[in-house]
Motif scaffolding. Sequence first.
Motif, mmCIF file in Angstrom:
data_model
loop_
_atom_site.group_PDB
_atom_site.id
_atom_site.type_symbol
_atom_site.label_atom_id
_atom_site.label_comp_id
_atom_site.label_asym_id
_atom_site.label_seq_id
_atom_site.Cartn_x
_atom_site.Cartn_y
_atom_site.Cartn_z
ATOM 1 N N LEU A 1 -18.479 8.998 31.526
ATOM 2 C CA LEU A 1 -19.081 8.014 30.620
ATOM 3 C C LEU A 1 -19.895 7.099 31.583
ATOM 4 C CD1 LEU A 1 -19.673 7.039 27.932
ATOM 5 C CD2 LEU A 1 -17.504 5.904 27.846
ATOM 6 N N LEU A 2 -21.220 7.232 31.207
ATOM 7 C CA LEU A 2 -22.035 6.127 31.866
ATOM 8 C C LEU A 2 -22.441 5.088 30.902
ATOM 9 C CD1 LEU A 2 -23.842 5.474 34.365
ATOM 10 C CD2 LEU A 2 -25.704 6.967 33.239
ATOM 11 N N TYR B 1 -15.942 6.622 34.315
ATOM 12 C CA TYR B 1 -17.110 5.754 33.760
ATOM 13 C C TYR B 1 -17.423 4.980 34.903
ATOM 14 C CZ TYR B 1 -13.674 1.866 33.987
ATOM 15 O OH TYR B 1 -12.736 0.963 34.624
ATOM 16 N N SER B 2 -18.770 4.567 34.508
ATOM 17 C CA SER B 2 -19.525 3.637 35.662
ATOM 18 C C SER B 2 -20.697 2.917 34.903
ATOM 19 C CB SER B 2 -20.219 4.412 36.621
ATOM 20 O OG SER B 2 -21.048 5.521 36.282
ATOM 21 N N VAL B 3 -21.396 2.073 35.710
ATOM 22 C CA VAL B 3 -22.462 1.028 34.907
ATOM 23 C C VAL B 3 -23.662 1.435 35.795
ATOM 24 C CG1 VAL B 3 -23.211 -1.142 34.675
ATOM 25 C CG2 VAL B 3 -20.859 -0.533 34.448
ATOM 26 N N LEU C 1 -21.981 14.964 30.793
ATOM 27 C CA LEU C 1 -22.316 13.764 30.860
ATOM 28 C C LEU C 1 -22.377 12.948 29.347
ATOM 29 C CD1 LEU C 1 -22.606 11.061 32.461
ATOM 30 C CD2 LEU C 1 -25.250 11.778 32.732
ATOM 31 N N ALA C 2 -21.698 11.795 29.226
ATOM 32 C CA ALA C 2 -21.881 11.061 28.039
ATOM 33 C C ALA C 2 -22.343 9.618 28.399
ATOM 34 C CB ALA C 2 -20.716 10.833 27.133
ATOM 35 N N VAL C 3 -23.417 9.240 27.463
ATOM 36 C CA VAL C 3 -24.041 8.014 27.916
ATOM 37 C C VAL C 3 -24.071 6.946 26.776
ATOM 38 C CG1 VAL C 3 -26.286 6.540 28.741
ATOM 39 C CG2 VAL C 3 -25.839 9.131 29.403
ATOM 40 N N VAL C 4 -23.645 5.644 26.878
ATOM 41 C CA VAL C 4 -23.604 4.621 25.857
ATOM 42 C C VAL C 4 -24.624 3.626 26.489
ATOM 43 C CG1 VAL C 4 -21.540 3.517 26.681
ATOM 44 C CG2 VAL C 4 -22.129 3.310 24.362
ATOM 45 N N PHE D 1 -25.323 16.705 27.548
ATOM 46 C CA PHE D 1 -25.658 15.483 27.632
ATOM 47 C C PHE D 1 -25.589 14.866 26.274
ATOM 48 C CE2 PHE D 1 -28.685 11.940 27.889
ATOM 49 C CZ PHE D 1 -28.525 11.647 29.342
ATOM 50 N N THR D 2 -24.574 14.009 26.065
ATOM 51 C CA THR D 2 -24.406 13.252 24.640
ATOM 52 C C THR D 2 -24.727 11.775 24.913
ATOM 53 O OG1 THR D 2 -22.356 14.804 24.466
ATOM 54 C CG2 THR D 2 -22.451 12.931 23.250
ATOM 55 N N VAL D 3 -25.405 11.598 23.827
ATOM 56 C CA VAL D 3 -25.616 9.975 23.838
ATOM 57 C C VAL D 3 -24.911 9.436 22.752
ATOM 58 C CG1 VAL D 3 -27.552 8.352 23.690
ATOM 59 C CG2 VAL D 3 -28.000 10.267 24.803
ATOM 60 N N VAL D 4 -24.232 8.085 23.110
ATOM 61 C CA VAL D 4 -23.526 7.524 21.734
ATOM 62 C C VAL D 4 -24.427 6.344 21.163
ATOM 63 C CG1 VAL D 4 -21.682 5.906 21.241
ATOM 64 C CG2 VAL D 4 -21.490 7.703 22.996
ATOM 65 N N PRO D 5 -24.702 6.655 19.755
ATOM 66 C CA PRO D 5 -25.638 5.819 18.900
ATOM 67 C C PRO D 5 -25.221 4.278 19.244
ATOM 68 C CG PRO D 5 -24.980 7.704 17.750
ATOM 69 C CD PRO D 5 -24.044 7.611 18.900
#
Length: 344
Positions: A184-185, A246-248, A279-282, A313-317
Amino acid sequence: MSKGVLLVNLGSPDSTNHKDVKRYLGEFLMDERVIDVPLWARTLLVKGIILNTRPKKSAEAYEKIWWEEGSPLIVLSERLQSKIDDHTSVPVSLAMRYGKPSIMNGLQELYDKGVKEVLLFPLYPQFAMATTETILVLAEEIRKEHFPDMKFITVPPFYNHPDYIRTLANSISEHLDGKDFEHLLFSYHGVPERHIRKSDVTKSHCKIDGSCCQTASAAHQFCYRHQCFETTRLVAEYLKLKPNTYSVSFQSRLGFDPWLKPYTDRTIERFGKQGMKKLAVVTPAFVSDCLETLEEIAMEGEEIFHEVGGKDFTVVPCLNDRQEWVKVLSRWVDEWAHQTPVEA
């Protein structure tokens, strides 16, 4: 004294038309807290170079994400404002730092309703010169010139507020429920490193050396970098995320000066090249989906990931007008209206 609330978000062009995008970019990039160089240099850079090349590319990007109702950022902000207004005991107006509706219009709307005490609410979880500070400075200039009998109370950055952390964590959990992801990025909007040092009230703490953000300091009250890492740490703790899952990273850099690292696009590319498939991104620097989340991350980010071998590739709204978020903000407003502190 009659009270009211002014929600303030970033803003958007009126349309995807080249002229509208150029006008918006001009207002945005000529802000001395966005490009913090002397006026002559900023004018040369923005009007002499950027506005002759960037508007076309930006207009094309906006066209990719534009909704039938208009700019996603504006539409989502309007939905949020309307729902909060329905759930609170005081009038709630909406403004944008750049573009329309302006802060002047938002304050005028409240003033016409008899409001004399305004809860000024920048919709940014973390403090930054180019977001929170520029809103507060402009709003105060307008107040002094046009509404001298108005009083402002400002909502502080809520990057570590338990209500915000819980709501963000719940949103992430809900959107990733059932999805098998490896990492989770947490992608935050980038700022130049010099902004971090300029915001350092101690004038000595912020060294951007990997340790200063974890060392207690008065500088953290205005340190965007620290606040981004703290939001991440608290959400990860809430979700019980395992280390190294997870990372920033930081996105949307401009120019050649060093910006906060690591960069999101290069991080996504590196993950794919290392063999990561899911990969998931928020994007916790934004509470409303916008060009930076819908096009830069959800489109460009996914394209980069797929090009280097990534699969899912998943993007969290963003929180947008999520009901839990509406309830939190409405409660904060009513607590203030009834003289109960909104701070954690």
